[in-house]
Scaffold this active site. Structure first.
Site, mmCIF file in Angstrom:
data_model
loop_
_atom_site.group_PDB
_atom_site.id
_atom_site.type_symbol
_atom_site.label_atom_id
_atom_site.label_comp_id
_atom_site.label_asym_id
_atom_site.label_seq_id
_atom_site.Cartn_x
_atom_site.Cartn_y
_atom_site.Cartn_z
ATOM 1 N N LYS A 1 0.814 -1.227 0.000
ATOM 2 C CA LYS A 1 0.000 0.000 0.000
ATOM 3 C C LYS A 1 0.846 1.275 0.000
ATOM 4 O O LYS A 1 0.440 2.288 -0.560
ATOM 5 C CB LYS A 1 -0.965 0.003 1.187
ATOM 6 N N GLY A 21 -0.255 0.987 9.723
ATOM 7 C CA GLY A 21 -0.891 1.463 8.490
ATOM 8 C C GLY A 21 -2.400 1.302 8.510
ATOM 9 O O GLY A 21 -3.136 2.172 8.020
#
Ligand code: ATR
Length: 272
Positions: free
Chosen positions: A66, A130
């Site tokens: 990501k 995250g």
């Protein structure tokens, strides 16, 4: 040729995204295909560019890419820029649009599917990696009374406080720091459930919780949800609804059509 999409990750074979997007495409009569794409750990960008050159229109991005997707995008939505992580790429001419639909997926699952409004609520968000970072802004946009960020390593929670405190009422600490407070909603965004572990939370924290939510989904029971239920949480939910809702938002970004999520959530639950 059918418009082509994929979820890219490593590992990726376990991903439910092909099933979800194929169901969305059938439901909305979109001529498209969606597959799982395994990228080597050191070959994310090359795999994306190859997919794009073969005519690919968009990608979902999952662990561990990501951040790389965020760096690869040539244009970012505001929510992806603030989350500093991208889970949706859309290829348009020379541009790579990066977006992040995880947070809105969580918000829609709690508000629309579980029917619990976030406005005015006291929310405890566990974790500062995250996964937590990606949902903070969308949660704050619903105007909770408080968003408390608790992390095993409190310095990381404090860093998130610094990043987000202008967007709403936030506090940060370790798990014990919040031991004597009450919360309406407790969300587990740590990766503990991946390892079948339970974050060391005081049991008393669940006494007044209307909802304990784990952003993970897996077939076996999640220790955090079991613990929450035992200690008073009225309702528990795993991340299946969030997974389908974030997928629906990605689908909308690519196809400009909003699929119905409830039948797909029900279908996934029936498979577990
Ligand atoms: P992700 O992208 O999934 O958030 P990450 O960035 O590696 O992954 O972050 C993992 C998060 O889970 C961190 O908040 C981590 O806490 P630390 O910052 O203290 O490492 C948290 N975590 C992982 N295992 C945990 C456990 N057993 N108990 C409590 N927190 C845990």
């Amino acid at each position: 040729m059918l418009d082509s999409y994929a979820v890219i990750g490593n590992p990726v074979s376990h991903s439910k995204s092909p099933l979800i997007h194929t169901a969305f495409a059938q439901q909305t009569n979109q001529a498209m295909q969606y597959v799982a794409l395994l990228a080597p750990l050191d070959g994310f960008e090359a795999t994306v560019q190859d997919f794009r050159q073969r005519g690919g229109k968009g990608l979902n991005v999952t662990v561990p890419f990501k951040l790389e997707a965020y760096q690869l995008a040539t244009r970012l939505t505001e929510r992806a820029g603030i989350a500093q992580a991208v889970n949706t790429l859309k290829f348009e001419n020379d541009e790579i649009l990066g977006d992040n639909t995880d947070g809105i997926g969580l918000v829609r699952d709690i508000e629309c599917n579980l029917a619990i409004p976030l406005a005015g609520k006291r929310i405890l968000l566990m974790g500062a990696g995250g996964a937590a970072q990606g949902v903070i802004l969308p949660l704050l946009q619903q105007q909770p009374a408080l968003l408390a960020i608790a992390n095993r390593t409190p310095e990381k929670a404090a860093a998130l406080w610094k990043q987000f405190n202008t967007y709403g009422n936030i506090s940060a600490g370790d798990f014990l720091y919040f031991a004597d407070e009450h919360f309406d909603i407790i969300i587990n965004a740590t990766s503990a459930s991946l390892h079948n572990a339970l974050p060391e939370l005081p049991a008393s924290i669940f006494a007044q919780a209307a909802l304990a939510y784990d952003m993970m989904y897996r077939q076996e029971p999640i220790p955090f949800l079991k613990f929450a239920r035992q200690h008073g949480a009225q309702q528990i939910a795993d991340g299946i609804g969030m997974l389908v809702e974030q997928a629906a938002e990605s689908f909308f970004i690519w196809r400009n059509v909003r699929p119905q999520t409830k039948p797909v959530i029900a279908k996934l639950k029936s498979l577990v």
